[in-house]
Design a protein around this motif. Sequence first.
Motif, PDB file in Angstrom:
ATOM      1  N   THR A  62       0.784  -1.138   0.101  1.00 13.63           N
ATOM      2  CA  THR A  62       0.127  -0.067   0.100  1.00 13.63           C
ATOM      3  C   THR A  62       0.848   1.338   0.041  1.00 13.63           C
ATOM      4  N   GLN A  63       2.132   1.249   0.374  1.00 11.59           N
ATOM      5  CA  GLN A  63       3.042   2.311   0.553  1.00 11.59           C
ATOM      6  C   GLN A  63       4.553   1.854   0.265  1.00 11.59           C
ATOM      7  N   ASP A  64       5.128   3.030  -0.418  1.00 14.22           N
ATOM      8  CA  ASP A  64       6.453   2.837  -0.709  1.00 14.22           C
ATOM      9  C   ASP A  64       7.340   2.147   0.503  1.00 14.22           C
ATOM     10  N   MET A  65       8.347   1.251   0.102  1.00 13.30           N
ATOM     11  CA  MET A  65       9.113   0.723   0.921  1.00 13.30           C
ATOM     12  C   MET A  65      10.624   0.645   0.561  1.00 13.30           C
ATOM     13  N   GLU A  66      11.467   0.285   1.495  1.00 15.04           N
ATOM     14  CA  GLU A  66      12.866   0.429   1.092  1.00 15.04           C
ATOM     15  C   GLU A  66      13.557  -0.846   2.047  1.00 15.04           C
ATOM     16  N   ILE A  85      10.975   0.024  -3.360  1.00  8.67           N
ATOM     17  CA  ILE A  85       9.823  -0.692  -3.890  1.00  8.67           C
ATOM     18  C   ILE A  85       8.729   0.366  -3.911  1.00  8.67           C
ATOM     19  N   SER A  86       7.747   0.370  -4.963  1.00  5.07           N
ATOM     20  CA  SER A  86       6.438   1.346  -4.828  1.00  5.07           C
ATOM     21  C   SER A  86       5.450   0.516  -5.757  1.00  5.07           C
ATOM     22  N   PRO A  87       4.231   0.606  -4.985  1.00  7.78           N
ATOM     23  CA  PRO A  87       3.274  -0.390  -5.529  1.00  7.78           C
ATOM     24  C   PRO A  87       2.865   0.449  -7.062  1.00  7.78           C
ATOM     25  N   LYS A  88       3.150   1.635  -7.266  1.00  8.35           N
ATOM     26  CA  LYS A  88       2.638   2.385  -8.652  1.00  8.35           C
ATOM     27  C   LYS A  88       3.919   2.546  -9.493  1.00  8.35           C
ATOM     28  N   LYS A  89       4.948   2.671  -8.843  1.00 13.15           N
ATOM     29  CA  LYS A  89       6.184   2.888  -9.800  1.00 13.15           C
ATOM     30  C   LYS A  89       7.054   1.548 -10.167  1.00 13.15           C
ATOM     31  N   GLY A  90       7.073   0.604  -9.146  1.00  9.73           N
ATOM     32  CA  GLY A  90       7.693  -0.641  -9.335  1.00  9.73           C
ATOM     33  C   GLY A  90       9.013  -0.832  -8.574  1.00  9.73           C
ATOM     34  N   ILE A  91      10.128  -1.052  -9.069  1.00  5.27           N
ATOM     35  CA  ILE A  91      11.417  -1.128  -8.297  1.00  5.27           C
ATOM     36  C   ILE A  91      12.752  -0.408  -8.958  1.00  5.27           C
TER      37      ILE A  91
END
Length: 148
Positions: A62-66, A85-91
Amino acid sequence: MHKGFSLKFKVFDIFVIVFTLLASTGIILGVMLKNKGNERIVRIYHQNALIENCQVDLNTLTQDMEIVLKKEDYPKLIADFTIQISPKKGIRVHNIECYDHTCENMGWINIPNLDIICIPNDVRVVIESSKGSGDTIIGFDGGVDYAE
């Protein structure tokens, strides 16, 4: 109005309009249903081995992570290795230390089965998909085994 201009529709005109609307609706629904249920898992490999605790499902994120691979945990890394890692942008790979930064310069990748590879650190990051992508090569299993 111009002489000879008419807004009267013939039966064939109505048929073409209805057929075009139905076809475009079918194509849009087909694409949406094809992508529904498509598992998209981010997997990180170091020295061609999957890092089990670094798998993320992009469909439930649900939200960006690292994720940071620490040099002390993976001694063959040049330095700490950061994956965003972003659910919208990818990796993407971010803030790494190596001599060429090719993997970092790739930017955000959101295409299933397209790898980000850092050769100096021997790290591969990929969004693996249960359905594959249109660019999947038939007969290619995605793995490369470099025997030392």
